[in-house]
Write a protein that holds these residues in place. Sequence first.
Motif, short mmCIF file in Angstrom:
data_model
loop_
_atom_site.label_atom_id
_atom_site.label_comp_id
_atom_site.label_asym_id
_atom_site.label_seq_id
_atom_site.Cartn_x
_atom_site.Cartn_y
_atom_site.Cartn_z
N PRO A 160 12.66 -2.75 5.76
CA PRO A 160 13.03 -1.66 4.84
C PRO A 160 11.95 -1.35 3.79
O PRO A 160 11.58 -0.18 3.63
CB PRO A 160 14.33 -2.19 4.19
N PRO A 161 11.40 -2.35 3.07
CA PRO A 161 10.33 -2.01 2.12
C PRO A 161 9.09 -1.42 2.78
O PRO A 161 8.39 -0.61 2.17
CB PRO A 161 10.01 -3.36 1.46
N SER A 162 8.82 -1.83 4.04
CA SER A 162 7.63 -1.32 4.73
C SER A 162 7.84 0.10 5.26
O SER A 162 6.90 0.91 5.25
CB SER A 162 7.27 -2.24 5.90
N TYR B 279 11.95 12.73 -6.84
CA TYR B 279 10.76 11.88 -6.83
C TYR B 279 10.81 10.83 -7.94
O TYR B 279 10.18 9.78 -7.82
CB TYR B 279 9.51 12.76 -6.94
N PHE B 280 11.55 11.08 -8.99
CA PHE B 280 11.78 10.05 -10.01
C PHE B 280 12.57 8.89 -9.40
O PHE B 280 12.25 7.72 -9.61
CB PHE B 280 12.53 10.66 -11.19
N PHE B 281 13.60 9.22 -8.63
CA PHE B 281 14.38 8.19 -7.95
C PHE B 281 13.54 7.48 -6.90
O PHE B 281 13.63 6.26 -6.72
CB PHE B 281 15.62 8.80 -7.30
N LEU B 282 12.71 8.25 -6.20
CA LEU B 282 11.87 7.67 -5.15
C LEU B 282 10.85 6.69 -5.74
O LEU B 282 10.56 5.65 -5.14
CB LEU B 282 11.14 8.79 -4.40
N LYS B 283 10.34 7.02 -6.93
CA LYS B 283 9.40 6.11 -7.60
C LYS B 283 10.08 4.77 -7.90
O LYS B 283 9.50 3.70 -7.70
CB LYS B 283 8.91 6.75 -8.89
N ASN B 284 11.32 4.84 -8.38
CA ASN B 284 12.06 3.61 -8.66
C ASN B 284 12.37 2.84 -7.38
O ASN B 284 12.34 1.61 -7.36
CB ASN B 284 13.35 3.94 -9.39
N LEU B 285 12.67 3.57 -6.30
CA LEU B 285 12.92 2.92 -5.02
C LEU B 285 11.69 2.15 -4.54
O LEU B 285 11.79 1.02 -4.05
CB LEU B 285 13.34 3.95 -3.97
N SER B 286 10.52 2.75 -4.70
CA SER B 286 9.28 2.09 -4.31
C SER B 286 9.01 0.86 -5.16
O SER B 286 8.55 -0.18 -4.66
CB SER B 286 8.10 3.06 -4.41
N LEU B 287 9.30 0.96 -6.46
CA LEU B 287 9.13 -0.19 -7.34
C LEU B 287 10.05 -1.34 -6.94
O LEU B 287 9.65 -2.51 -6.90
CB LEU B 287 9.40 0.22 -8.79
N VAL C 185 0.83 -1.21 0.00
CA VAL C 185 0.00 0.00 0.00
C VAL C 185 0.87 1.26 0.00
O VAL C 185 0.65 2.18 -0.80
CB VAL C 185 -0.94 0.00 1.22
N GLY C 186 1.86 1.30 0.88
CA GLY C 186 2.71 2.48 0.99
C GLY C 186 3.47 2.77 -0.30
O GLY C 186 3.48 3.90 -0.79
N ASN C 187 4.10 1.75 -0.85
CA ASN C 187 4.90 1.97 -2.05
C ASN C 187 4.05 2.23 -3.29
O ASN C 187 4.44 3.01 -4.17
CB ASN C 187 5.82 0.77 -2.28
N LEU C 188 2.88 1.59 -3.37
CA LEU C 188 1.98 1.88 -4.50
C LEU C 188 1.45 3.31 -4.43
O LEU C 188 1.28 3.97 -5.47
CB LEU C 188 0.81 0.89 -4.51
N LEU C 189 1.21 3.81 -3.22
CA LEU C 189 0.79 5.20 -3.07
C LEU C 189 1.89 6.15 -3.56
O LEU C 189 1.60 7.14 -4.25
CB LEU C 189 0.47 5.51 -1.60
N ILE C 190 3.14 5.84 -3.22
CA ILE C 190 4.25 6.70 -3.66
C ILE C 190 4.37 6.69 -5.17
O ILE C 190 4.54 7.73 -5.81
CB ILE C 190 5.57 6.22 -3.02
N ILE C 191 4.27 5.50 -5.77
CA ILE C 191 4.35 5.41 -7.23
C ILE C 191 3.22 6.19 -7.88
O ILE C 191 3.40 6.90 -8.88
CB ILE C 191 4.32 3.93 -7.67
#
Length: 315
Positions: A284-286, A62-70, A42-48
Motif C-alpha cells: 500500500p505505501p509503495s 491534494y492537501f489530503f493526499l499530502k497527508n496520506l503520503s506522510l 521516493v514516490g511519497n516524497l515526490l507527492i509531498i
Amino acid sequence: MADTVANTTEYMEFLLMGYPDEQVLQTLCATLFFLLYLAALVGNLLIITVTTVDKHLQSPLYFFLKNLSLIDICYISVTVPKSIMNSATNTHSITFLGCVLQVFCVIFLAGTEFALLLVMSYDRYAAICFPLHYEAIMSKDACVQMVAAAWLSGCVYGSVHATGTFSVRFCGPNVVYQFFCDIPSLLRLACFGDQILEYVFIITSCCFAFVCFILMVISYVHIFTIILRIPSTQGRFKTFSTCIPHLTVVTLFLSSGFVAYLGSTAKSPSSLNVFMSVFYSLLPPSLNPVIYSFRNSDVKVALHNIFGEKMITYL
C-alpha cells in the motif's frame, strides 16, 4: 541465536522470526523489502514535494493526499528498516520497548490512514454531490480540522491497542513469527485468559471501523446516484474517473488488512507468511503514489515543471 525463554512474564526482548530459515530466501526477502521501501520513499516524497511547491495543487484533494503520503512514509519506516538491519546483521532481536513502540506506531498510522480515507471519501461526496457549495464545505479550516481529527483518532487507536496488548502476561517462548511486532503474533504468546481485554478492544475497534466503512459506502451510493443522472456518457466517465483512485486505494487498504489477519494464523515462519506480510505492510505505501497521483495529469504537469521533462518519461 539466543535461546527462547519459556514460561516467563518479563521479556527483555523478542525474537522476530518472520523470515524463512534459508539464507538465500532471507537475502531475497531483504532485497525485496529494500527495493519496495526505496520506491515508497521516493514516490511519497515526490507527492509531498509537488503538492507543497506547486500552487495549482493546493485544493483539499491534494492537501489530503499530502497527508496520506506522510502517513505512508512513517508507516513503512516503522517496520522495514529494522527488518532489513536484522537481516543484514543476521540478528532477530528487538527490545521490549521497541516492540511496544512498533505496535503503537503501526496501529496509530493504520488508524490514521483509515480515518483519512474516510475524510477523502467525504471530499469526493462534497465535490460531486454539492459542487456549488464545495468550497464552503471544504474550506481550509474544515480540511485542517478533519485531518487533525484523523491523526488524533489514530493516536487514540494506537494507544488503546498498545495498552491492551502489553497489559497481558507472556507465558510462552519470546518468538514472534513475523518480521515486526504485530498484535495477533504477540497475543499468541500471552498467558491463557489474559488476552480478553485486547480482544474486547479489537472487537470494539472492528465495530467502529465497520460503521466508518458503512458511512464511506453511503457516500459512494450518493455519488453513483448523481453520476448516473449525468446525461452524457463522457460526462459520467469523467466524473467517475475522479473517484477511481480513491476507490482503488481503499480496496487495497482494506484487502491488505484482511490478508494481515489471515496470514497471522501461521504458527511458524514460512514464505507464505512473509508474502502476506509484504502485501499489507509494503505494497500500500509503495503503490498509493502510483494509484493516486502518477496517473493524474495535474501531478504529472507539476512534476514536469519541477524536475523537467525526463521525470515525466518514467511515469
